[in-house]
Scaffold this motif. Sequence first.
Motif, PDB file in Angstrom:
ATOM      1  N   ARG A 147      33.599  37.099  42.783  1.00  0.00           N
ATOM      2  CA  ARG A 147      34.702  37.881  43.351  1.00  0.00           C
ATOM      3  C   ARG A 147      35.169  38.990  42.411  1.00  0.00           C
ATOM      4  O   ARG A 147      35.389  40.126  42.851  1.00  0.00           O
ATOM      5  N   LYS A 148      35.335  38.683  41.134  1.00  0.00           N
ATOM      6  CA  LYS A 148      35.812  39.688  40.184  1.00  0.00           C
ATOM      7  C   LYS A 148      34.833  40.849  40.073  1.00  0.00           C
ATOM      8  O   LYS A 148      35.232  42.022  40.056  1.00  0.00           O
ATOM      9  N   SER A 149      33.545  40.526  40.014  1.00  0.00           N
ATOM     10  CA  SER A 149      32.527  41.584  39.908  1.00  0.00           C
ATOM     11  C   SER A 149      32.511  42.452  41.159  1.00  0.00           C
ATOM     12  O   SER A 149      32.329  43.681  41.084  1.00  0.00           O
ATOM     13  N   GLN A 151      35.086  43.017  43.133  1.00  0.00           N
ATOM     14  CA  GLN A 151      36.278  43.864  43.062  1.00  0.00           C
ATOM     15  C   GLN A 151      36.016  45.112  42.229  1.00  0.00           C
ATOM     16  O   GLN A 151      36.392  46.225  42.621  1.00  0.00           O
ATOM     17  N   GLU A 152      35.375  44.938  41.092  1.00  0.00           N
ATOM     18  CA  GLU A 152      35.074  46.071  40.211  1.00  0.00           C
ATOM     19  C   GLU A 152      34.097  47.029  40.883  1.00  0.00           C
ATOM     20  O   GLU A 152      34.244  48.249  40.796  1.00  0.00           O
ATOM     21  N   THR A 163      43.141  39.854  45.431  1.00  0.00           N
ATOM     22  CA  THR A 163      42.704  38.493  45.680  1.00  0.00           C
ATOM     23  C   THR A 163      43.760  37.743  46.488  1.00  0.00           C
ATOM     24  O   THR A 163      44.938  38.099  46.473  1.00  0.00           O
TER      25      THR A 163
END
Length: 387
Positions: A147-149, A151-152, A163
């Motif tokens: 998820r974080k990747s 988002q970036e 999130t």
Amino acid sequence: MNIHHNNLIQGILEGLRAILFEYRYADKVVRHLLRKNRLWGRRDRSQVATVIYDIVRWKRLVKVMAGIEHLTEENIHLLLNYWLERKGRVPTLSERAAFPRAIALSIPDTLDTLGMNELKTRWPLEMEALNQIANTIIRVNTLKIDRKSLQERLFGEGIITETLEEYPEALLVEGRKNLVGAKSYREGLFEIQDASSQKVSHLLDVKPGMQIIDACAGAGGKSLHLAALMQNKGHIISMDISKSKLIELKKRAYRNKVYNIQTFCIDHSDTQIPSFYNYADRLLLDVPCSGLGTLRRRPDLKWKFSKSQLERILILQACILKKYTPMLKKGGKIVYATCSILPSENRKQINQFLKEFPDYRCLSQEEVSPAQSTHDGFFMTLIEKDA
């Protein structure tokens, strides 16, 4: 809101006629309209879609406010003119206060009567919430990215997201974006899927290596989510009566790099279903329903609603429950789900099923209320078959 170009006006009128008088689905009509008019600028395309959806959502109330006695294909331009004169301003609560409830909520009388009978004092609150514009939620394809990747990656494509704590694969998209045109979408890094819908696959409690049947798969949003939760291990049979939807699922699975899904076109006949008896560790019954929990994103559904349609749906839901549950192994689990807020499609169906089939027991139930969340209205229940 400044829509002056004649081709934009004509496009909006074409869309409204198709949705309100030909009863075609709004999302398909708008997509077709935008594909057909590729020379429209980004701002124009956004405004055309917004105006169409807003007028469909508030049709009954705005018709009365505009003094139009009978809305026809020929005088639909009067409704559009009135809306543009208001600069697309949604009627306020004070403006609506003078009208009877069904008009103020801009719904058919039949739907209002049914909703009050089923939900009592909850009904106006739910409909008020369902008249708001839906948020856009996406689901991270964890087979390809975290998820974080994502988002970036999306930020680099000009898409800002947040999130949602209770939803481990969900991201809330800020504003209105052409997500299908995004490179990360084409690469299968995410799917557009409401947060409530994402809850369903988690409730089914799947594990890698299991045998799963998604019996009413449609275009396969939940099948794809299940495949990711299973880490592409095991076997998912995605069934539906629509061959075209299953073809779309195959395309989505290829884009998502999902390899453990097999599609199966079914016609609800007694000759096909027994071949799957005692096959599944888990069974998903995301059954056909009224869809009333999705009115934020599909406001045209309320103008298609009829009591006779609901009666047919209730019979079909009960039939699917009885016919499909034998596909489950002993000790297996079922999730029955709808995107409806009506008890007749939800708790009452399950209570009747459990009364008739005592070898099944309810483990949990969850109801997502549009009035208490910003997500689609949903019902889901987890049922276990005796070992």
